[in-house]
Scaffold this motif. Sequence first.
Motif, short mmCIF file in Angstrom:
data_model
loop_
_atom_site.label_atom_id
_atom_site.label_comp_id
_atom_site.label_asym_id
_atom_site.label_seq_id
_atom_site.Cartn_x
_atom_site.Cartn_y
_atom_site.Cartn_z
N ASN A 1 1.18 -1.32 -0.32
CA ASN A 1 0.32 0.08 -0.04
C ASN A 1 0.57 0.80 0.11
N ARG A 2 1.95 1.34 1.30
CA ARG A 2 2.44 2.30 1.27
C ARG A 2 3.43 2.45 -0.15
N TYR A 3 3.29 1.76 -1.04
CA TYR A 3 4.91 1.70 -2.43
C TYR A 3 3.90 1.93 -3.24
N ILE A 4 2.54 2.19 -3.38
CA ILE A 4 1.88 2.26 -4.66
C ILE A 4 1.51 3.47 -4.32
N LEU A 5 1.33 4.28 -3.48
CA LEU A 5 0.39 5.20 -2.86
C LEU A 5 1.70 6.58 -2.87
N SER A 6 2.61 6.51 -3.13
CA SER A 6 3.74 6.45 -2.29
C SER A 6 3.77 7.62 -4.03
N LEU A 7 2.69 7.30 -4.97
CA LEU A 7 2.86 7.96 -6.64
C LEU A 7 2.70 9.19 -6.14
N LEU A 8 1.69 9.59 -5.68
CA LEU A 8 0.44 10.48 -4.97
C LEU A 8 0.85 11.51 -4.20
N THR A 9 1.20 12.11 -4.28
CA THR A 9 1.36 13.06 -2.61
C THR A 9 0.85 13.43 -1.96
N ALA A 10 1.10 12.40 -0.38
CA ALA A 10 0.50 13.04 0.43
C ALA A 10 1.27 12.98 1.95
N ARG A 11 0.98 13.16 3.15
CA ARG A 11 1.54 12.78 4.78
C ARG A 11 1.07 11.14 4.58
N HIS A 12 2.59 11.11 5.16
CA HIS A 12 2.45 9.30 5.85
C HIS A 12 2.34 9.18 7.21
N ILE A 13 1.09 8.48 7.54
CA ILE A 13 1.75 8.47 9.18
C ILE A 13 1.32 6.61 9.25
N LEU A 14 2.46 5.55 10.23
CA LEU A 14 2.37 4.57 10.41
C LEU A 14 2.37 4.08 12.19
N HIS A 15 0.49 3.46 12.33
CA HIS A 15 0.22 3.23 13.78
C HIS A 15 0.84 1.99 13.76
N LEU A 16 1.83 1.75 14.69
CA LEU A 16 1.66 0.49 14.49
C LEU A 16 1.26 -0.63 15.94
N HIS A 17 0.53 -2.04 16.16
CA HIS A 17 -0.62 -1.69 17.15
C HIS A 17 0.21 -3.47 17.85
N GLY A 18 -0.59 -4.34 18.46
CA GLY A 18 0.03 -6.34 18.78
C GLY A 18 0.94 -6.39 18.01
N GLY A 19 1.97 -7.31 18.41
CA GLY A 19 3.30 -7.95 18.01
C GLY A 19 4.56 -7.50 17.89
N ARG A 20 5.33 -8.14 17.49
CA ARG A 20 7.22 -7.79 17.96
C ARG A 20 7.10 -8.29 16.73
N PHE A 21 8.41 -7.10 16.39
CA PHE A 21 9.36 -7.75 14.92
C PHE A 21 10.49 -8.59 15.41
N HIS A 22 11.00 -8.80 16.82
CA HIS A 22 11.89 -10.07 16.81
C HIS A 22 10.66 -11.25 16.23
N GLU A 23 9.95 -11.60 16.30
CA GLU A 23 9.27 -12.59 15.67
C GLU A 23 9.19 -12.63 14.41
N LEU A 24 9.66 -11.77 13.92
CA LEU A 24 9.76 -12.11 12.22
C LEU A 24 11.40 -12.38 12.13
N GLY A 25 11.41 -13.97 12.02
CA GLY A 25 12.63 -14.15 11.22
C GLY A 25 13.38 -13.28 9.83
N PHE A 26 12.38 -13.30 9.24
CA PHE A 26 13.39 -12.04 8.13
C PHE A 26 14.43 -11.07 7.90
N LEU A 27 13.91 -10.47 10.06
CA LEU A 27 14.87 -9.35 9.75
C LEU A 27 15.93 -9.80 10.14
N THR A 28 16.56 -10.40 10.67
CA THR A 28 17.65 -10.89 10.76
C THR A 28 18.47 -11.34 9.78
N ASN A 29 18.07 -11.50 8.67
CA ASN A 29 18.74 -10.99 7.58
C ASN A 29 19.23 -9.81 6.58
N PRO A 30 20.45 -9.31 6.21
CA PRO A 30 20.92 -8.06 6.12
C PRO A 30 19.91 -7.24 5.23
#
Length: 258
Positions: free
Chosen positions: A83-112
Amino acid sequence: MQTKIVISPQKKILIIGPTAGLGGVRTHVEQLLSVFRNDIFTVKVIQGNSTFETFIKYMKFKPDVVVHNLSIYQKELLRVVLNRYILSLLTARHILHLHGGRFHELGFLTNPIFRKMMAFHFKRYDRIFCLTEEQYATILSLTKRKNTIQKIYNYVEIPDKAELVKEKEKLNLLFLGRLTMKKGVLDAVKAVKTIRNDNLRLWIVGEGELKGEILKNSDPRIRVEGEKKGAEKKKYLQKADILILPSSWPEGLPYAML
């Protein structure tokens, strides 16, 4: 000489909700809608749509600000990235609001390589709101932009007076949330079945993928009430003796508890 009054146009805010449209993120979206003044903001909510459908609605609405809501697991993360990539084609301010969950449980974040990709993605937001310390630390380590990151906890409006309605001979347990494995609703059902007490009752308030399986249960003490909102939900909270949260999902500050 008459003074010329210039009326500024209303700011348009597009809130992109969760895929399922259920649970704490949906509750959070409802909370946001309650605080925007109608004379200043025009707000539109999109939830449960594909990226293509979101783009079409974006083009029609032409917002000034887009608020993306993300629960941290791979499917939702991919949706928000697209969504962010597609909508970046147009002008607007973008805010991300994070909710439940932990990033360290996403194994791919250990990949450089993936870390660099995620760093590039998160740097594209004008502001990121985190719910937990772990989320804040992860986003900061990826973006190195402390001035664009902020911790904001979930909130609810506290009523002036809460009237509790108790039944003398019944012990009412209340499960309030999405009916998914991560929320532990099946664990609650199994636990109640092991207790031999006819005065015990479990109300399951919510919707989700496990509803059909729970409905097969033959124990009359366990009742699936479906999704409830507003005053209906309040009635269950007033009658409940114990609110249970058997979640295996890394909750931040769940709305069910608030």
